[in-house]
Design a protein around this motif. Structure first.
Motif, PDB file in Angstrom:
ATOM      1  N   ALA A 118       0.830  -1.196   0.000  1.00 30.20           N
ATOM      2  CA  ALA A 118       0.000   0.000   0.000  1.00 30.20           C
ATOM      3  C   ALA A 118       0.872   1.256   0.000  1.00 30.20           C
ATOM      4  O   ALA A 118       0.581   2.224  -0.715  1.00 30.20           O
ATOM      5  CB  ALA A 118      -0.926  -0.004   1.216  1.00 30.20           C
ATOM      6  N   ALA A 119       1.959   1.237   0.779  1.00 30.30           N
ATOM      7  CA  ALA A 119       2.866   2.390   0.815  1.00 30.30           C
ATOM      8  C   ALA A 119       3.528   2.591  -0.546  1.00 30.30           C
ATOM      9  O   ALA A 119       3.675   3.727  -1.021  1.00 30.30           O
ATOM     10  CB  ALA A 119       3.926   2.195   1.896  1.00 30.30           C
ATOM     11  N   LEU A 120       3.912   1.506  -1.179  1.00 34.53           N
ATOM     12  CA  LEU A 120       4.518   1.586  -2.508  1.00 34.53           C
ATOM     13  C   LEU A 120       3.520   2.119  -3.529  1.00 34.53           C
ATOM     14  O   LEU A 120       3.857   2.965  -4.368  1.00 34.53           O
ATOM     15  CB  LEU A 120       5.038   0.214  -2.939  1.00 34.53           C
ATOM     16  CG  LEU A 120       5.762   0.144  -4.269  1.00 34.53           C
ATOM     17  CD1 LEU A 120       7.003   1.040  -4.249  1.00 34.53           C
ATOM     18  CD2 LEU A 120       6.162  -1.283  -4.567  1.00 34.53           C
ATOM     19  N   LEU A 125       1.496   6.653  -6.859  1.00 38.43           N
ATOM     20  CA  LEU A 125       0.385   7.566  -7.118  1.00 38.43           C
ATOM     21  C   LEU A 125       0.841   9.021  -6.992  1.00 38.43           C
ATOM     22  O   LEU A 125       0.538   9.851  -7.846  1.00 38.43           O
ATOM     23  CB  LEU A 125      -0.745   7.269  -6.127  1.00 38.43           C
ATOM     24  CG  LEU A 125      -2.070   7.948  -6.335  1.00 38.43           C
ATOM     25  CD1 LEU A 125      -2.755   7.382  -7.559  1.00 38.43           C
ATOM     26  CD2 LEU A 125      -2.940   7.722  -5.123  1.00 38.43           C
ATOM     27  N   ILE A 126       1.606   9.309  -5.959  1.00 41.53           N
ATOM     28  CA  ILE A 126       2.077  10.675  -5.734  1.00 41.53           C
ATOM     29  C   ILE A 126       3.069  11.092  -6.812  1.00 41.53           C
ATOM     30  O   ILE A 126       3.030  12.224  -7.299  1.00 41.53           O
ATOM     31  CB  ILE A 126       2.675  10.812  -4.314  1.00 41.53           C
ATOM     32  CG1 ILE A 126       1.558  10.668  -3.286  1.00 41.53           C
ATOM     33  CG2 ILE A 126       3.390  12.144  -4.139  1.00 41.53           C
ATOM     34  CD1 ILE A 126       2.036  10.547  -1.857  1.00 41.53           C
ATOM     35  N   VAL A 127       3.947  10.186  -7.206  1.00 38.75           N
ATOM     36  CA  VAL A 127       4.932  10.497  -8.256  1.00 38.75           C
ATOM     37  C   VAL A 127       4.228  10.781  -9.581  1.00 38.75           C
ATOM     38  O   VAL A 127       4.638  11.662 -10.340  1.00 38.75           O
ATOM     39  CB  VAL A 127       5.954   9.348  -8.397  1.00 38.75           C
ATOM     40  CG1 VAL A 127       6.791   9.486  -9.647  1.00 38.75           C
ATOM     41  CG2 VAL A 127       6.844   9.290  -7.167  1.00 38.75           C
ATOM     42  N   ALA A 128       3.138  10.073  -9.871  1.00 38.67           N
ATOM     43  CA  ALA A 128       2.411  10.257 -11.127  1.00 38.67           C
ATOM     44  C   ALA A 128       1.547  11.521 -11.129  1.00 38.67           C
ATOM     45  O   ALA A 128       1.103  11.975 -12.180  1.00 38.67           O
ATOM     46  CB  ALA A 128       1.527   9.033 -11.384  1.00 38.67           C
ATOM     47  N   MET A 129       1.325  12.108  -9.968  1.00 37.00           N
ATOM     48  CA  MET A 129       0.474  13.290  -9.836  1.00 37.00           C
ATOM     49  C   MET A 129       1.172  14.517 -10.449  1.00 37.00           C
ATOM     50  O   MET A 129       2.388  14.663 -10.318  1.00 37.00           O
ATOM     51  CB  MET A 129       0.219  13.519  -8.339  1.00 37.00           C
ATOM     52  CG  MET A 129      -0.872  14.475  -8.008  1.00 37.00           C
ATOM     53  SD  MET A 129      -1.070  14.644  -6.201  1.00 37.00           S
ATOM     54  CE  MET A 129      -1.711  13.049  -5.758  1.00 37.00           C
ATOM     55  N   PRO A 130       0.416  15.407 -11.119  1.00 38.92           N
ATOM     56  CA  PRO A 130       1.020  16.645 -11.632  1.00 38.92           C
ATOM     57  C   PRO A 130       1.683  17.443 -10.499  1.00 38.92           C
ATOM     58  O   PRO A 130       1.199  17.451  -9.366  1.00 38.92           O
ATOM     59  CB  PRO A 130      -0.173  17.408 -12.218  1.00 38.92           C
ATOM     60  CG  PRO A 130      -1.182  16.344 -12.525  1.00 38.92           C
ATOM     61  CD  PRO A 130      -0.984  15.278 -11.490  1.00 38.92           C
TER      62      PRO A 130
END
Length: 178
Positions: A118-120, A125-130
Motif C-alpha cells: 500500500a505504501a509503494l 500515485l504521488i509520483v504520477a500526480m502533476p
C-alpha cells in the motif's frame, strides 16, 4: 482449580508456601510441560513458553490449596490455555476475513494488500500526480500544514490551494478505481 503446597521441610527462608510451591512445581515439571505442549498438543514452539508461563501464573493464583496430581493439573490448565488461544486466533481470522471481504466489495484495496504494498502504491500515485497538485497534497498530508500555511509557503492564494487539493484528491480517487 487447586494450587500446590510443598511439604513443610521444603519451605525455605521467609518465602511463603505459595511462592516456594510454585517454584518447586515449575522446577519439577516445566520441562515435562514443554514436551507435552510440543508433542501432544502440537503447539508452535514460539507459543510454548507463553503457555508454560501462563499455566504457572494460574497455579500461583490458587494459594493455599493442594495439587494431588500436578501433571494432570498442569496438562489440563495448559490444554485450556492452548484451546483458548486457538479460539481467539480463529475469531481474529474470521474478523480479518470479513473486513477484507467487506473492503473488497467497497472497491478498496484487494484483501491481500500488505502495508508495504500500500505504501509503494501511494508513492507511485504521488509520483504520477502533476507537480502543482503533488506539492499541495504532500504539504497537507505529510507535513500536516493548513491551507493558509501552504498558500504562504507556495506563494499562492488559499482558494488555489483548495482547488489544487480537490484536483489532487480526484486524481487519487480515479487512479485507485482503475
Amino acid at each position: 482449580m487447586a494450587g500446590y503446597k510443598p511439604k513443610l521441610d521444603q519451605q525455605l527462608g521467609n518465602e511463603s508456601w505459595t511462592e516456594r510451591g510454585i517454584e518447586d512445581l515449575f522446577r519439577l515439571h516445566a520441562g515435562w510441560l514443554r514436551t507435552f505442549l510440543l508433542r501432544r498438543l502440537r503447539a508452535q514452539p514460539a507459543d510454548v513458553e507463553d503457555i508454560v508461563q501462563d499455566t504457572y501464573l494460574r497455579a500461583a493464583r490458587q494459594p493455599g490449596t493442594v495439587i494431588v496430581h500436578p501433571k494432570a493439573f498442569l496438562s489440563q490448565t495448559a490444554t485450556n490455555l492452548f484451546r483458548d488461544g486457538k479460539r481467539r486466533e480463529s475469531v481474529r481470522a474470521r474478523h480479518r476475513e470479513s473486513v477484507a471481504h467487506a473492503g473488497a466489495g467497497a472497491g478498496s484495496a484487494p484483501p491481500g494488500l500488505l502495508e508495504q504494498e500500500a505504501a509503494l502504491e501511494l508513492e507511485r500515485l504521488i509520483v504520477a500526480m502533476p507537480d502543482a497538485y503533488r506539492d499541495v497534497f504532500a504539504l497537507s498530508r505529510f507535513r500536516h500544514m493548513t491551507n493558509a500555511e501552504i498558500a504562504a509557503h507556495l506563494d499562492i492564494s488559499v482558494k488555489t490551494v483548495e482547488w489544487r487539493m480537490g484536483k489532487a484528491l480526484a486524481f487519487c480517487a480515479s487512479r485507485l478505481r482503475d
